[in-house]
Design an enzyme around this catalytic site. Structure first.
Site, PDB file in Angstrom:
ATOM      1  N   GLU A 119      60.657  89.159 102.844  1.00  0.00           N
ATOM      2  CA  GLU A 119      61.358  90.274 102.218  1.00  0.00           C
ATOM      3  C   GLU A 119      60.453  91.473 101.984  1.00  0.00           C
ATOM      4  O   GLU A 119      59.226  91.343 101.886  1.00  0.00           O
ATOM      5  CB  GLU A 119      61.949  89.837 100.880  1.00  0.00           C
TER       6      GLU A 119
ATOM      7  N   GLU B 197      73.011  88.105  91.457  1.00  0.00           N
ATOM      8  CA  GLU B 197      71.730  87.554  91.004  1.00  0.00           C
ATOM      9  C   GLU B 197      71.400  88.160  89.646  1.00  0.00           C
ATOM     10  O   GLU B 197      71.717  89.325  89.392  1.00  0.00           O
ATOM     11  CB  GLU B 197      70.656  87.931  92.048  1.00  0.00           C
TER      12      GLU B 197
HETATM   13  N1  CMX Z   1      78.455  86.992  99.492  1.00  0.00           N
HETATM   14  C1  CMX Z   1      79.778  86.684  99.374  1.00  0.00           C
HETATM   15  N2  CMX Z   1      80.313  85.495  99.753  1.00  0.00           N
HETATM   16  C2  CMX Z   1      79.450  84.588 100.255  1.00  0.00           C
HETATM   17  C3  CMX Z   1      78.075  84.831 100.384  1.00  0.00           C
HETATM   18  C4  CMX Z   1      77.579  86.106  99.988  1.00  0.00           C
HETATM   19  N3  CMX Z   1      76.288  86.411 100.098  1.00  0.00           N
HETATM   20  N4  CMX Z   1      77.471  83.736 100.895  1.00  0.00           N
HETATM   21  C5  CMX Z   1      78.455  82.834 101.103  1.00  0.00           C
HETATM   22  N5  CMX Z   1      79.635  83.348 100.715  1.00  0.00           N
HETATM   23  C6  CMX Z   1      80.954  82.707 100.810  1.00  0.00           C
HETATM   24  C7  CMX Z   1      81.221  82.286 102.253  1.00  0.00           C
HETATM   25  O1  CMX Z   1      81.812  83.335 102.990  1.00  0.00           O
HETATM   26  C8  CMX Z   1      82.155  81.109 102.078  1.00  0.00           C
HETATM   27  O2  CMX Z   1      83.453  81.574 101.856  1.00  0.00           O
HETATM   28  P1  CMX Z   1      84.723  80.904 102.625  1.00  0.00           P
HETATM   29  O3  CMX Z   1      84.729  79.475 102.162  1.00  0.00           O
HETATM   30  O4  CMX Z   1      85.886  81.699 102.123  1.00  0.00           O
HETATM   31  O5  CMX Z   1      84.428  81.047 104.078  1.00  0.00           O
HETATM   32  C9  CMX Z   1      81.651  80.463 100.795  1.00  0.00           C
HETATM   33  O6  CMX Z   1      80.932  81.487 100.087  1.00  0.00           O
HETATM   34  C10 CMX Z   1      80.711  79.299 101.073  1.00  0.00           C
HETATM   35  O7  CMX Z   1      79.713  79.785 101.957  1.00  0.00           O
HETATM   36  P2  CMX Z   1      78.837  78.923 102.953  1.00  0.00           P
HETATM   37  O8  CMX Z   1      78.539  79.770 104.138  1.00  0.00           O
HETATM   38  O9  CMX Z   1      79.472  77.577 103.166  1.00  0.00           O
HETATM   39  O10 CMX Z   1      77.486  78.779 102.173  1.00  0.00           O
HETATM   40  P3  CMX Z   1      77.034  77.785 101.028  1.00  0.00           P
HETATM   41  O11 CMX Z   1      78.189  77.359 100.186  1.00  0.00           O
HETATM   42  O12 CMX Z   1      76.180  76.760 101.623  1.00  0.00           O
HETATM   43  O13 CMX Z   1      76.107  78.806 100.203  1.00  0.00           O
HETATM   44  C11 CMX Z   1      75.726  80.120  98.295  1.00  0.00           C
HETATM   45  C12 CMX Z   1      76.641  79.898  99.494  1.00  0.00           C
HETATM   46  C13 CMX Z   1      76.176  81.367  97.579  1.00  0.00           C
HETATM   47  C14 CMX Z   1      75.822  78.906  97.362  1.00  0.00           C
HETATM   48  C15 CMX Z   1      74.255  80.270  98.835  1.00  0.00           C
HETATM   49  O14 CMX Z   1      74.221  81.385  99.681  1.00  0.00           O
HETATM   50  C16 CMX Z   1      73.229  80.416  97.750  1.00  0.00           C
HETATM   51  O15 CMX Z   1      72.778  79.433  97.171  1.00  0.00           O
HETATM   52  N6  CMX Z   1      72.793  81.669  97.438  1.00  0.00           N
HETATM   53  C17 CMX Z   1      71.785  81.910  96.434  1.00  0.00           C
HETATM   54  C18 CMX Z   1      70.385  81.982  97.020  1.00  0.00           C
HETATM   55  C19 CMX Z   1      70.198  83.132  97.953  1.00  0.00           C
HETATM   56  O16 CMX Z   1      71.118  83.830  98.342  1.00  0.00           O
HETATM   57  N7  CMX Z   1      68.900  83.356  98.330  1.00  0.00           N
HETATM   58  C20 CMX Z   1      68.513  84.449  99.215  1.00  0.00           C
HETATM   59  C21 CMX Z   1      68.112  85.691  98.445  1.00  0.00           C
HETATM   60  C22 CMX Z   1      66.822  85.485  97.684  1.00  0.00           C
HETATM   61  C23 CMX Z   1      66.510  86.616  96.704  1.00  0.00           C
HETATM   62  O17 CMX Z   1      67.360  87.439  96.388  1.00  0.00           O
HETATM   63  O18 CMX Z   1      65.342  86.659  96.239  1.00  0.00           O
HETATM   64 CO    CO Z   2      67.692  89.284  95.459  1.00  0.00          CO
END
Ligand code: CMX
Ligand code: CO
Length: 150
Positions: A43, A134
């Site tokens: 990043e 976040e």
């Molecule tokens: N914004 C909006 N919706 C999102 C999304 C996002 N960034 N990421 C996933 N989704 C939605 C998907 O579209 C999906 O929706 P549908 O079921 O309607 O298709 C649903 O959430 C599930 O998505 P998935 O692809 O099956 O993904 P997961 O459930 O495995 O993971 C999430 C989703 C949010 C739990 C995971 O992305 C996560 O743990 N995020 C937090 C950590 C992260 O993002 N780290 C990177 C950034 C680090 C930083 O900022 O420092």
């Molecule tokens: Co972030």
């Protein structure tokens, strides 16, 4: 209390090319870069402005380090774009607990380490009208950093 936009997280395929776009187009310079293996990202933080709570607002450009990471999966499905928003707070633990009480899924039991030693947690996008959200407590306010890191 959430007191600023800490950053907007933007997913990209090529961090160096995206950094160069933001530099050439807007004049934004890289403030900090790091790899966070737990989150699966490389990043770059581009500082946009300081804020009245002693923190700052950034763009966080994110390139996945592996396909099965949150950003890798999101990019494969959606292509490049805005991945999440982050609110800054002095008390991520307290704010996350209060938001959990309201029925919103908080993804981590304990905050994890984010950019620049911050403590972070996430709210599930399905509980936030489609926005991955976040919460961030900086390691220390950016105004303190400039006075102590010499
Ligand atoms: N914004 C909006 N919706 C999102 C999304 C996002 N960034 N990421 C996933 N989704 C939605 C998907 O579209 C999906 O929706 P549908 O079921 O309607 O298709 C649903 O959430 C599930 O998505 P998935 O692809 O099956 O993904 P997961 O459930 O495995 O993971 C999430 C989703 C949010 C739990 C995971 O992305 C996560 O743990 N995020 C937090 C950590 C992260 O993002 N780290 C990177 C950034 C680090 C930083 O900022 O420092
Ligand atoms: Co972030």
């Amino acid at each position: 209390m959430l007191t600023r936009i800490d950053h907007i997280g933007i997913a990209c395929f090529d961090l160096d090319k995206t950094v160069e776009f933001y530099r050439a187009t807007y004049g934004f310079e890289v403030f900090h870069t790091e790899v966070n293996e737990e989150q699966g990202v490389r990043e770059a933080m581009l500082k946009i402005n300081e804020t009245s709570d002693g923190g700052a607002s950034y763009l966080q450009l994110l390139e996945p380090t592996r396909e099965d990471s949150a950003v890798g999966k999101w990019l494969a499905k959606n292509g490049e774009g805005v991945h999440h928003i982050a609110f800054g707070t002095a008390d991520v633990d307290g704010d996350a607990a209060a938001i959990r009480e309201k029925g919103v899924r908080v993804l981590y039991d304990e905050p994890r380490i984010g950019s620049m030693g911050s403590r972070i947690t996430f709210l599930h996008p399905k509980d936030c009208h489609g926005v991955l959200t976040e919460l961030v407590t900086s390691a220390k306010p950016s105004s303190d950093q400039s006075s102590t890191e010499h």
